[in-house]
Design a protein around this motif. Sequence first.
Motif, PDB file in Angstrom:
ATOM      1  N   LEU A 431       0.782  -1.056  -0.050  1.00 51.49           N
ATOM      2  CA  LEU A 431      -0.039  -0.119  -0.007  1.00 51.49           C
ATOM      3  C   LEU A 431       0.918   1.244  -0.076  1.00 51.49           C
ATOM      4  CD1 LEU A 431      -2.612  -1.335   2.578  1.00 51.49           C
ATOM      5  CD2 LEU A 431      -3.038  -1.360  -0.024  1.00 51.49           C
ATOM      6  N   GLN A 432       1.158   1.693  -0.956  1.00 52.07           N
ATOM      7  CA  GLN A 432       2.214   2.697  -1.533  1.00 52.07           C
ATOM      8  C   GLN A 432       1.502   4.163  -0.928  1.00 52.07           C
ATOM      9  OE1 GLN A 432       2.857   2.375  -5.567  1.00 52.07           O
ATOM     10  NE2 GLN A 432       3.948   0.380  -5.196  1.00 52.07           N
ATOM     11  N   GLY A 433       2.098   4.918   0.072  1.00 50.45           N
ATOM     12  CA  GLY A 433       1.721   6.275   0.393  1.00 50.45           C
ATOM     13  C   GLY A 433       0.632   6.218   1.666  1.00 50.45           C
ATOM     14  N   LEU A 434       0.834   5.039   2.220  1.00 48.79           N
ATOM     15  CA  LEU A 434       0.324   4.911   3.586  1.00 48.79           C
ATOM     16  C   LEU A 434       0.923   5.367   4.684  1.00 48.79           C
ATOM     17  CD1 LEU A 434      -2.411   3.155   4.171  1.00 48.79           C
ATOM     18  CD2 LEU A 434      -1.105   1.454   5.133  1.00 48.79           C
ATOM     19  N   PRO A 435       0.334   6.293   5.505  1.00 47.17           N
ATOM     20  CA  PRO A 435       1.098   6.924   6.589  1.00 47.17           C
ATOM     21  C   PRO A 435       1.678   5.759   7.654  1.00 47.17           C
ATOM     22  CG  PRO A 435      -1.218   7.712   6.309  1.00 47.17           C
ATOM     23  CD  PRO A 435      -1.130   6.648   5.271  1.00 47.17           C
ATOM     24  N   ALA A 436       2.705   6.357   8.260  1.00 47.58           N
ATOM     25  CA  ALA A 436       3.518   5.330   8.938  1.00 47.58           C
ATOM     26  C   ALA A 436       2.697   4.874  10.083  1.00 47.58           C
ATOM     27  CB  ALA A 436       4.853   6.048   9.618  1.00 47.58           C
ATOM     28  N   SER A 486      -1.805  -6.780  11.210  1.00 49.98           N
ATOM     29  CA  SER A 486      -0.559  -6.086  10.921  1.00 49.98           C
ATOM     30  C   SER A 486      -0.287  -5.517   9.733  1.00 49.98           C
ATOM     31  CB  SER A 486       0.874  -7.089  11.178  1.00 49.98           C
ATOM     32  OG  SER A 486       1.872  -6.362  11.002  1.00 49.98           O
ATOM     33  N   VAL A 487       0.034  -4.237   9.596  1.00 49.40           N
ATOM     34  CA  VAL A 487       0.439  -3.596   8.251  1.00 49.40           C
ATOM     35  C   VAL A 487       1.774  -2.517   8.897  1.00 49.40           C
ATOM     36  CG1 VAL A 487      -1.084  -1.460   8.815  1.00 49.40           C
ATOM     37  CG2 VAL A 487      -0.206  -1.768   6.683  1.00 49.40           C
ATOM     38  N   HIS A 488       2.586  -2.926   7.994  1.00 53.84           N
ATOM     39  CA  HIS A 488       4.214  -2.357   8.486  1.00 53.84           C
ATOM     40  C   HIS A 488       4.437  -1.648   7.060  1.00 53.84           C
ATOM     41  CE1 HIS A 488       7.786  -1.531  10.700  1.00 53.84           C
ATOM     42  NE2 HIS A 488       8.294  -2.177   9.776  1.00 53.84           N
ATOM     43  N   ASP A 489       5.042  -0.328   7.169  1.00 51.63           N
ATOM     44  CA  ASP A 489       5.530   0.287   5.764  1.00 51.63           C
ATOM     45  C   ASP A 489       4.801   0.072   4.785  1.00 51.63           C
ATOM     46  OD1 ASP A 489       7.612   1.216   7.307  1.00 51.63           O
ATOM     47  OD2 ASP A 489       8.907  -0.289   7.117  1.00 51.63           O
ATOM     48  N   GLY A 490       3.251  -0.017   4.790  1.00 52.03           N
ATOM     49  CA  GLY A 490       2.458  -0.311   3.718  1.00 52.03           C
ATOM     50  C   GLY A 490       2.241  -1.849   3.416  1.00 52.03           C
TER      51      GLY A 490
END
Length: 507
Positions: A431-436, A486-490
Amino acid sequence: MLTAIPRCLAAAALALCLSPALAQNSAPTASAEAAPIPVNVHAAGTPFPHYWEQMFGSGRAHLVMRAQYQTDLDQVRKVTDFQYVRFHAILDDENGVYSVDKNGNPFYNWTYVDHIYDALLAHGIKPYVEISFMPNDLAEKKILQPFWYHPNISPPASYAKWDALITAFARHLIARYGINEVSQWYFEVWNEPNIGFWGGKPAQSTYFALYDHTARALKSVSTRLRVGGPATAQAAWVGDMIAHAAKDHVPLDFVSTHVYGDDSAKDVFHDNRTILPYQMVCHAVKKVHEEILHSARPHIPLIWSEFNASYANHQNVTDSIFMGPWMANTIRECNGMTQMMSYWSFSDVFEEQGVKSTPFYGGFGLVAEDGIPKPSYDAFALLHHLGNRLLPAKATDALVTRNRHGQIVIAAWNLVDPGQSGPSKTIAFNLQGLPALAHASILRVDSQHGDTLDAWKAMGSPKYPTVAQIAALKKAAQVGPPQAISVHDGHLVVSVPPMGLAVITVN
């Protein structure tokens, strides 16, 4: 809806007619995790109207007055964008609409019509009015369709009297509800005249005569009323309908037709091409969509006024968790080709084949007898969370959307044939552009979440569940609260079991 009896000619032939098509290894085989699917979360995307959840079919008109019907209506409306309902037989004799006196003069009685439409509007639902079937006192012949309630499918004995009935019907609706309300309804002429719901011969030309009279009668009352057809089975006659209306200057505000996952290529495409059951619905939608584009009315709305995975009451299809991935995949494949698609049907308050003596028999509804939600109900509830913008994502087993709040909402599924098994499927997204600080949650429908069919079987498949068993089945229908994922760095990875559907919301 034409059920298994007419299509297969005999109920005893049902399994022989349909089981091979549904049992073949048709769905894509699950595999190990593939490369992550790249998604730009800030992409403009394309509009993604929820065309699949705005209209539903139901049992015949008379059933609307039943308490359980209205309870199920509210239950489905609570989790979808339910706006319209379609059903057969508003003009049938059990509703008392049409009779004649001893001199043969017509008498109209709108009491039950009012009860039916009042109830829908009171529950926040507008009618999609299927104008059917023929009152016996107006019928040319006694041609009874095999449904349990035996509607008369004859042409009218007098088109002058038919026109007068339709005109009076429209005038009454406008007088009671107002033109501003009724102009938001749809009026569809008849049901499936091409396969056994219409007694006129030859079928198409006599149906066109019925349509012409009905459309012109409605428009004579108000040009604001919306009328269409041909409401055919097997994606038939739409191109012919448009050509006929254009040639003879007949009002036609929308076109409509039907198809089911187990309809055959021979019936739909008139050839022997291979189309797998999970692909049939959207292949048929594409066929009609392209016919419209090449017609005299390339922008006329297409309303798909019946569809489902099966017309044949297969318990391991319409009652099962198979409906989650099937429905998600159908949404993906049919997107952009129709204004609305009407799932047949929202409730198993339904008597086309008689009064059923078990809650799980492969019925069409999202809600089984006694208000028990099926896995299909949970699937619609989860898919309702999808956003209103569809983001580009190269995937055949996922949809990536953005909602009005800026959240990313993803549907991912593992489509496996009914009654079959297979490995879990791992699907990864970049997921490109996802906030940290983004975080995600997941809801599921699968063998561990919302599988009321298996819960019922575990009870011993009771034909008449007790009050306690009904409560337990309703509890089993609950998919549970969203779980963190979990979602990490998109990077987001989801594992979906066979016949599973997952919907992930990324905040």
